[in-house]
Design a protein around this motif. Sequence first.
Motif, PDB file in Angstrom:
ATOM      1  N   VAL A  24       4.024  -2.432  -1.563  1.00  0.00           N
ATOM      2  CA  VAL A  24       3.805  -1.036  -1.958  1.00  0.00           C
ATOM      3  C   VAL A  24       2.421  -0.848  -2.584  1.00  0.00           C
ATOM      4  O   VAL A  24       1.912   0.264  -2.656  1.00  0.00           O
ATOM      5  CB  VAL A  24       4.931  -0.582  -2.920  1.00  0.00           C
ATOM      6  CG1 VAL A  24       4.730   0.830  -3.382  1.00  0.00           C
ATOM      7  CG2 VAL A  24       6.278  -0.730  -2.253  1.00  0.00           C
ATOM      8  N   GLY A  25       1.803  -1.944  -3.021  1.00  0.00           N
ATOM      9  CA  GLY A  25       0.469  -1.853  -3.611  1.00  0.00           C
ATOM     10  C   GLY A  25       0.469  -1.589  -5.095  1.00  0.00           C
ATOM     11  O   GLY A  25      -0.487  -1.024  -5.629  1.00  0.00           O
TER      12      GLY A  25
ATOM     13  N   THR B  62      -0.455  -2.920  -7.913  1.00  0.00           N
ATOM     14  CA  THR B  62      -1.285  -4.036  -8.362  1.00  0.00           C
ATOM     15  C   THR B  62      -1.031  -4.392  -9.817  1.00  0.00           C
ATOM     16  O   THR B  62      -0.960  -5.571 -10.166  1.00  0.00           O
ATOM     17  CB  THR B  62      -2.773  -3.718  -8.133  1.00  0.00           C
ATOM     18  OG1 THR B  62      -2.942  -3.336  -6.762  1.00  0.00           O
ATOM     19  CG2 THR B  62      -3.649  -4.904  -8.416  1.00  0.00           C
TER      20      THR B  62
ATOM     21  N   CYS C 283       2.156  -6.248  -9.958  1.00  0.00           N
ATOM     22  CA  CYS C 283       1.927  -7.604  -9.440  1.00  0.00           C
ATOM     23  C   CYS C 283       1.282  -8.480 -10.502  1.00  0.00           C
ATOM     24  O   CYS C 283       1.677  -9.633 -10.700  1.00  0.00           O
ATOM     25  CB  CYS C 283       1.048  -7.558  -8.189  1.00  0.00           C
ATOM     26  SG  CYS C 283       1.846  -6.897  -6.729  1.00  0.00           S
TER      27      CYS C 283
ATOM     28  N   ALA D  12       1.412  -7.749   1.272  1.00  0.00           N
ATOM     29  CA  ALA D  12       0.325  -6.848   0.879  1.00  0.00           C
ATOM     30  C   ALA D  12      -0.567  -6.511   2.071  1.00  0.00           C
ATOM     31  O   ALA D  12      -0.997  -5.372   2.227  1.00  0.00           O
ATOM     32  CB  ALA D  12      -0.498  -7.479  -0.248  1.00  0.00           C
TER      33      ALA D  12
ATOM     34  N   GLY E 168       1.179  -4.048   4.292  1.00  0.00           N
ATOM     35  CA  GLY E 168       1.160  -2.723   3.684  1.00  0.00           C
ATOM     36  C   GLY E 168      -0.243  -2.151   3.560  1.00  0.00           C
ATOM     37  O   GLY E 168      -0.414  -1.048   3.057  1.00  0.00           O
ATOM     38  N   LYS E 169      -1.253  -2.935   3.993  1.00  0.00           N
ATOM     39  CA  LYS E 169      -2.659  -2.526   3.909  1.00  0.00           C
ATOM     40  C   LYS E 169      -3.066  -2.188   2.474  1.00  0.00           C
ATOM     41  O   LYS E 169      -3.694  -1.174   2.196  1.00  0.00           O
ATOM     42  CB  LYS E 169      -2.953  -1.370   4.858  1.00  0.00           C
ATOM     43  CG  LYS E 169      -2.699  -1.715   6.309  1.00  0.00           C
ATOM     44  CD  LYS E 169      -3.178  -0.651   7.239  1.00  0.00           C
ATOM     45  CE  LYS E 169      -2.878  -0.890   8.685  1.00  0.00           C
ATOM     46  NZ  LYS E 169      -2.895  -2.182   9.229  1.00  0.00           N
ATOM     47  N   ARG E 170      -2.675  -3.052   1.559  1.00  0.00           N
ATOM     48  CA  ARG E 170      -2.948  -2.877   0.127  1.00  0.00           C
ATOM     49  C   ARG E 170      -4.057  -3.819  -0.299  1.00  0.00           C
ATOM     50  O   ARG E 170      -3.831  -4.899  -0.837  1.00  0.00           O
ATOM     51  CB  ARG E 170      -1.684  -3.132  -0.699  1.00  0.00           C
ATOM     52  CG  ARG E 170      -0.489  -2.360  -0.259  1.00  0.00           C
ATOM     53  CD  ARG E 170      -0.730  -0.886  -0.287  1.00  0.00           C
ATOM     54  NE  ARG E 170       0.492  -0.163   0.096  1.00  0.00           N
ATOM     55  CZ  ARG E 170       0.595   1.117   0.130  1.00  0.00           C
ATOM     56  NH1 ARG E 170      -0.432   1.879  -0.187  1.00  0.00           N
ATOM     57  NH2 ARG E 170       1.716   1.694   0.500  1.00  0.00           N
ATOM     58  N   HIS E 171      -5.294  -3.424  -0.033  1.00  0.00           N
ATOM     59  CA  HIS E 171      -6.426  -4.315  -0.230  1.00  0.00           C
ATOM     60  C   HIS E 171      -6.587  -4.759  -1.687  1.00  0.00           C
ATOM     61  O   HIS E 171      -6.880  -5.922  -1.951  1.00  0.00           O
ATOM     62  CB  HIS E 171      -7.707  -3.658   0.269  1.00  0.00           C
ATOM     63  CG  HIS E 171      -8.784  -4.652   0.562  1.00  0.00           C
ATOM     64  ND1 HIS E 171      -9.263  -4.865   1.811  1.00  0.00           N
ATOM     65  CD2 HIS E 171      -9.453  -5.509  -0.235  1.00  0.00           C
ATOM     66  CE1 HIS E 171     -10.192  -5.794   1.782  1.00  0.00           C
ATOM     67  NE2 HIS E 171     -10.331  -6.198   0.538  1.00  0.00           N
ATOM     68  N   ARG E 172      -6.421  -3.876  -2.635  1.00  0.00           N
ATOM     69  CA  ARG E 172      -6.561  -4.281  -4.046  1.00  0.00           C
ATOM     70  C   ARG E 172      -5.536  -5.354  -4.414  1.00  0.00           C
ATOM     71  O   ARG E 172      -5.844  -6.275  -5.167  1.00  0.00           O
ATOM     72  CB  ARG E 172      -6.414  -3.085  -4.979  1.00  0.00           C
ATOM     73  CG  ARG E 172      -7.620  -2.185  -4.969  1.00  0.00           C
ATOM     74  CD  ARG E 172      -7.497  -1.115  -6.059  1.00  0.00           C
ATOM     75  NE  ARG E 172      -8.587  -0.184  -5.968  1.00  0.00           N
ATOM     76  CZ  ARG E 172      -9.751  -0.344  -6.595  1.00  0.00           C
ATOM     77  NH1 ARG E 172      -9.953  -1.389  -7.350  1.00  0.00           N
ATOM     78  NH2 ARG E 172     -10.701   0.546  -6.457  1.00  0.00           N
ATOM     79  N   THR E 173      -4.354  -5.235  -3.888  1.00  0.00           N
ATOM     80  CA  THR E 173      -3.329  -6.240  -4.154  1.00  0.00           C
ATOM     81  C   THR E 173      -3.679  -7.549  -3.464  1.00  0.00           C
ATOM     82  O   THR E 173      -3.484  -8.633  -4.026  1.00  0.00           O
ATOM     83  CB  THR E 173      -1.944  -5.731  -3.708  1.00  0.00           C
ATOM     84  OG1 THR E 173      -1.702  -4.464  -4.336  1.00  0.00           O
ATOM     85  CG2 THR E 173      -0.848  -6.700  -4.089  1.00  0.00           C
TER      86      THR E 173
END
Length: 152
Positions: free
Chosen positions: A39-40, A42, A45, A70, A73-78
């Motif tokens: 879900v991102g 961060t 996490c 991650a 989900g395309k959650r780059h910061r994560t």
Amino acid sequence: RTACVRALLAAGASVSAALVFWGDNVDHEFTALHSAAFVGLTTCCRLLLDAGADMNAPDKNASTTPLQFAVRGKRHRTVVLLLSRGATADGGSLDQISPGYHSRITRAGSFANYQKQQRATLMAMLAPKMDHLLPPELVSHVITFWGHLGWN
């Protein structure tokens, strides 16, 4: 959500306990870190990792790690958080975020080296343009808070 995670951790919740969901006639079993990564979330996490969550723990069904969740989900910061904490990845999964991302990290020797190279590139590019606004020693601070190191 962050307050909820903090409260659960303070109450002694297990960071490695499995979450089980039923869907597609299959039990999907993974950890809270997998879910937060997908879900991102961060900050959540980070809290889970600080509490001892295993960043390379596979899920029950497909042996997918939180890092791969991650990426999906395309959650780059994560992704950056997990890599900076030492998560391991295969090249194919990271390249879903950006073609060549894994190879750039590999060429740098480690994710930490990749971040250092990015910082140096940003410093070389921005310091001359900001010298009339800021003392040179503050440019690094601006980069730290503005430029999320680890992005491609």
